[in-house]
Design a protein around this motif. Structure first.
Motif, mmCIF file in Angstrom:
data_model
loop_
_atom_site.group_PDB
_atom_site.id
_atom_site.type_symbol
_atom_site.label_atom_id
_atom_site.label_comp_id
_atom_site.label_asym_id
_atom_site.label_seq_id
_atom_site.Cartn_x
_atom_site.Cartn_y
_atom_site.Cartn_z
ATOM 1 N N UNK A 523 -15.332 -21.325 -5.788
ATOM 2 C CA UNK A 523 -15.736 -20.084 -5.097
ATOM 3 C C UNK A 523 -17.247 -20.110 -5.396
ATOM 4 N N UNK A 524 -17.708 -19.968 -6.649
ATOM 5 C CA UNK A 524 -18.863 -19.962 -7.202
ATOM 6 C C UNK A 524 -19.907 -20.902 -6.563
ATOM 7 N N UNK A 525 -19.489 -22.474 -6.501
ATOM 8 C CA UNK A 525 -20.231 -23.328 -5.686
ATOM 9 C C UNK A 525 -20.232 -23.112 -4.228
ATOM 10 N N UNK A 526 -19.467 -22.743 -3.706
ATOM 11 C CA UNK A 526 -19.518 -22.343 -2.319
ATOM 12 C C UNK A 526 -20.371 -21.023 -1.899
ATOM 13 N N UNK A 531 -20.686 -27.371 -3.054
ATOM 14 C CA UNK A 531 -19.565 -27.680 -2.899
ATOM 15 C C UNK A 531 -18.980 -28.041 -4.474
ATOM 16 N N UNK A 532 -17.728 -27.986 -4.676
ATOM 17 C CA UNK A 532 -17.101 -28.471 -6.014
ATOM 18 C C UNK A 532 -15.765 -29.378 -5.541
ATOM 19 N N UNK A 533 -15.893 -30.566 -5.901
ATOM 20 C CA UNK A 533 -14.729 -31.634 -5.533
ATOM 21 C C UNK A 533 -14.140 -32.138 -6.679
ATOM 22 N N UNK A 549 -22.185 -30.403 -5.851
ATOM 23 C CA UNK A 549 -23.244 -30.730 -5.079
ATOM 24 C C UNK A 549 -23.861 -29.280 -4.419
ATOM 25 N N UNK A 550 -24.998 -29.482 -4.839
ATOM 26 C CA UNK A 550 -25.943 -27.906 -4.363
ATOM 27 C C UNK A 550 -26.951 -28.397 -3.714
#
Length: 556
Positions: A523-526, A531-533, A549-550
Motif C-alpha cells: 500500500x505504501x508503494x501504491x 508498485x511492490x511485487x 518500482x517508483x
C-alpha cells in the motif's frame, strides 16, 4: 471465487437480446400507439366522409354498390345513405327494372334517358339563355369529350328553343318538336327545386346493359354548414378515446421501465437477505446487462470485503488476546502473591515483552487503517533513493543482528546475483542518471523496514539480506530490490502474500508476525505511485526477492 449472484450469460443469442431489449419493447409500444392513433384519425376521417355522403349523396355513393348492381341486387340500394334519393334502373330495352319509390317511377321514364346527362360525361348538355327580337330563347348543345385526349369538348348536336320551349332551329330534339318543363329541367340536370338528376350506364356480370338514373338532394348553404359543424364535433368525440390510448401507452412504458429494474431489485434484496443464488440473469434487459454485471461484481467485492473484515477482526482478536491473556495471568499471579521471588524478574520481563507486542500490533493496525483511508494523501518530495536505502539499512542493523542475520547494501554497478555469490567487483555499467524519485520518506522507511523485518522474522539464523538500488532510464523508474537467502515462499502462499493477515508460518519458521507487513508495504508503494511485487525468479542463491518500482522524477 464464485459469485453469489448469477451473472448474465455473455452468450445470449441475438434473438434473446432483441426480445429482452428495452428499446425494442418501447418501440413496439410506440408503434402500437401510433397505429391506434392512426386508426382513430382514419375513423374520424371515414366518419366525416360518411357524414357528407349521407347528407349529400351522389353517384359516387351509388357506385360503392357496384358489385351488387352488377348482380342486379337492387335491395342493397335500400340504405340510410340513399334514403333521400330517387333511383330508377332500366335495362337496355328501356324496361324499368327497379324504382326506389313510386314517385320516382312516376316521374322518370325510359323516354327521358336521352334528356339526362351522363355521369361520366360521355354525353351531356349545356343550356344557354339569350334574348332575341322574338323574346327569350334557349340554346341547347349536346357535348362530349374527345376520346383522344379526354380534355377537348366537342359539340355533337344543338337546338334552339323559344320561350315556350318549342324547337325553332337545330337538329337536336327535332323529332320532339317541343319540350315540357320537366324535360327542360332534366336537360339542365334538375329533378326538382331541391334535387339534381344524372344517369350512368353499366353492364352486369352477364354482359347485359343497365342504365341507372339518380335524383339526389342539392347541397344548400344551411345544410352544408350543419354538416360541417357535425364533422367538427367528431374530433371532440374522439378525444376521450385518444386520452385512453395515451394513458394505456404511458402505463405500458412505465411497466417496461419497472420490469427492467426488477432483476436488479431482486439481486439487491437477495444480497440483503444473504441468499446464495439469484435467478434473475435471464430476465435482465439487454441495455442493463452491463449495469447488472457491474452490480454483481460490486456485490462480490463487497462480500469479499465483508469476509476480509470478519477475518481481520478475528485475527486482531486472536493476536491481541494472546499477549493480553499472558499479561492478565501474570498480573493476577502478582496480585494473589503466587509469584516466587526468584521468578519476579522473569515475569516482569515477559509482561513487558507482551505489552510491547500488543502495542506494536496496535501501531501496525493504526498504520494499516490510516493508509487505507481514501482521504489519506502522502507527502511526496524528491529524494535520492540510494541514500534512503543506506539510511534504512543502518537503522535496521541492530534488528538484523539480533535475529542472527546479515544485511548487505549492494554497491552500484554490482548485480544482486554477484553480491549474493560474494563477488562485489563491478560487473555492470553504471548509469549516469541519478536515482531520484518523488516519495514520502516515512512511507518509504516503513516499506523498506517491513520487508527487512519480514525477512528477519520468517527466516532462520544465518540468512543474508541484500538491498540494491538501480535506475531504469528506459522505463523512467527507480528500482529497489530486497532479497534474502532464506527458505523462500511456497507458491500457495506467494499468490496471497500481500493479503492482510497472511503469514508464511506454514512453510517457514514460526517466529510470529501480524500478517500485515507486506500489505502495508504494498500500500505504501501504491500511495507513492509505484508498485511492490514478489519476483517469481529470484537471482541465485537468493530464495526470495521483492522488487519496488517508483516513478523517477527530474533531477534537482
Amino acid at each position: 471465487m464464485a459469485s453469489e449472484f448469477e451473472h448474465t450469460p455473455s452468450s445470449r443469442s441475438p434473438l434473446h437480446r432483441l426480445r429482452k431489449s428495452i428499446a425494442v419493447r418501447c418501440l413496439a409500444g410506440l408503434i402500437v400507439y401510433a397505429a391506434l392513433l392512426a386508426l382513430v384519425l382514419w375513423s374520424i376521417n371515414r366518419a366525416s366522409e360518411n357524414l357528407f355522403d349521407s347528407a349529400f349523396p351522389s353517384m359516387e355513393t351509388v357506385l360503392t354498390y357496384a358489385d351488387d348492381l352488377e348482380h342486379d341486387r337492387f335491395d342493397a340500394l335500400q340504405t340510410q345513405a340513399l334514403e333521400h334519393c330517387r333511383i330508377v334502373i332500366f335495362d337496355g330495352d328501356g324496361t324499368r327494372l327497379y324504382a326506389s319509390s313510386a314517385r320516382a317511377a312516376e316521374k322518370i321514364h325510359a323516354s327521358d334517358l336521352d334528356l339526362i346527362s351522363e355521369y361520366d360525361e360521355q354525353s351531356f348538355y349545356e343550356v344557354f339563355q339569350q334574348s332575341t327580337v322574338d323574346g327569350l330563347h334557349y340554346r341547347i348543345v349536346q357535348c362530349t369529350y374527345s376520346l383522344e385526349d379526354g380534355f377537348t369538348k366537342r359539340i355533337t348536336a344543338w337546338c334552339e328553343l323559344d320561350e315556350n320551349l318549342t324547337v325553332v332551329a337545330g337538329d337536336l330534339f327535332a323529332d320532339r318538336g317541343a319540350l315540357t318543363q320537366r324535360e327542360f329541367d332534366f336537360l339542365q340536370g334538375v329533378y326538382s327545386a331541391q334535387m339534381s338528376v344524372e344517369r350512368v350506364s353499366y353492364q352486369t356480370v352477364d354482359g347485359e346493359e343497365r342504365i341507372l338514373v339518380l335524383a339526389a338532394p342539392l347541397m344548400s348553404d344551411i345544410r352544408y354548414q350543419q354538416v360541417i359543424d357535425e364533422a367538427n364535433r367528431l374530433p371532440l368525440l374522439a378525444t376521450p378515446v385518444t386520452l385512453v390510448i395515451t394513458i394505456g401507452c404511458a402505463w405500458y412504458l412505465v411497466g417496461v421501465a419497472k420490469r427492467a429494474t426488477r432483476p436488479l431489485d431482486r439481486a439487491i434484496n437477495a444480497y440483503r437477505r444473504g441468499d446464495e443464488q439469484v435467478d434473475a440473469a435471464t430476465d435482465v434487459p439487454t441495455e442493463l446487462v452491463p449495469i447488472y454485471d457491474n452490480f454483481t461484481d460490486l456485490m462480490d467485492e463487497l462480500r469479499e470485503a465483508r469476509e476480509d473484515s470478519q477475518r481481520i477482526i478475528a485475527n486482531i482478536s486472536h493476536d491481541l488476546k494472546t499477549p493480553l491473556t499472558v499479561i492478565y495471568g501474570y498480573a493476577q499471579a502478582f496480585r494473589d502473591g503466587r509469584v516466587p521471588p526468584e521468578k519476579e524478574q522473569d515475569y516482569h520481563r515477559i509482561i513487558g515483552e507482551k505489552a510491547l507486542a500488543a502495542s506494536e500490533l496496535i501501531d501496525t493496525l493504526f498504520a494499516y487503517a490510516k493508509m487505507e483511508h481514501p482521504e489519506y494523501a502522502p507527502n511526496l518530495e524528491p529524494w535520492r533513493v540510494d541514500e534512503l536505502v543506506r539510511s534504512v539499512a543502518r537503522e535496521a542493523e541492530a534488528q538484523v543482528e539480533q535475529a542472527g542475520c546479515s544485511l548487505f547494501v549492494v554497491p552500484e554497478g554490482t548485480s544482486l546475483a554477484q553480491a549474493a555469490q560474494g563477488d562485489e567487483n563491478p560487473g555492470m555499467a553504471t548509469s549516469s542518471a541519478e536515482p531520484i524519485a518523488c516519495i514520502d520518506r516515512q512511507l518509504f522507511h516503513r516499506l523498506l523496514m517491513n520487508l527487512i523485518s519480514n525477512a528477519c522474522a520468517h527466516n532462520p539464523s544465518g540468512t543474508s539480506i541484500y538491498l540494491a538500488c538501480e535506475v531504469d532510464t528506459g522505463r523512467g523508474l527507480v528500482r529497489v530490490r530486497v532479497a534474502d537467502t532464506g527458505t523462500g515462499i511456497p507458491d500457495h502462499i506467494a499468490s496471497h502474500a500481500f493479503d492482510p493477515f497472511v503469514t508464511e508460518n506454514a512453510a517457514r519458521s514460526t517466529n510470529g508476525g501480524t500478517g500485515l507487513g507486506l500489505t502495508i508495504a504494498r500500500r505504501a508503494a501504491e500511495l507513492m505511485g509505484g508498485t511492490l511485487t514478489l519476483s517469481p525468479n529470484p537471482p541465485h542463491p537468493c530464495a526470495t526477492e521483492f522488487v519496488i518500482e517508483l516513478p523517477r522524477c527530474a533531477e534537482e
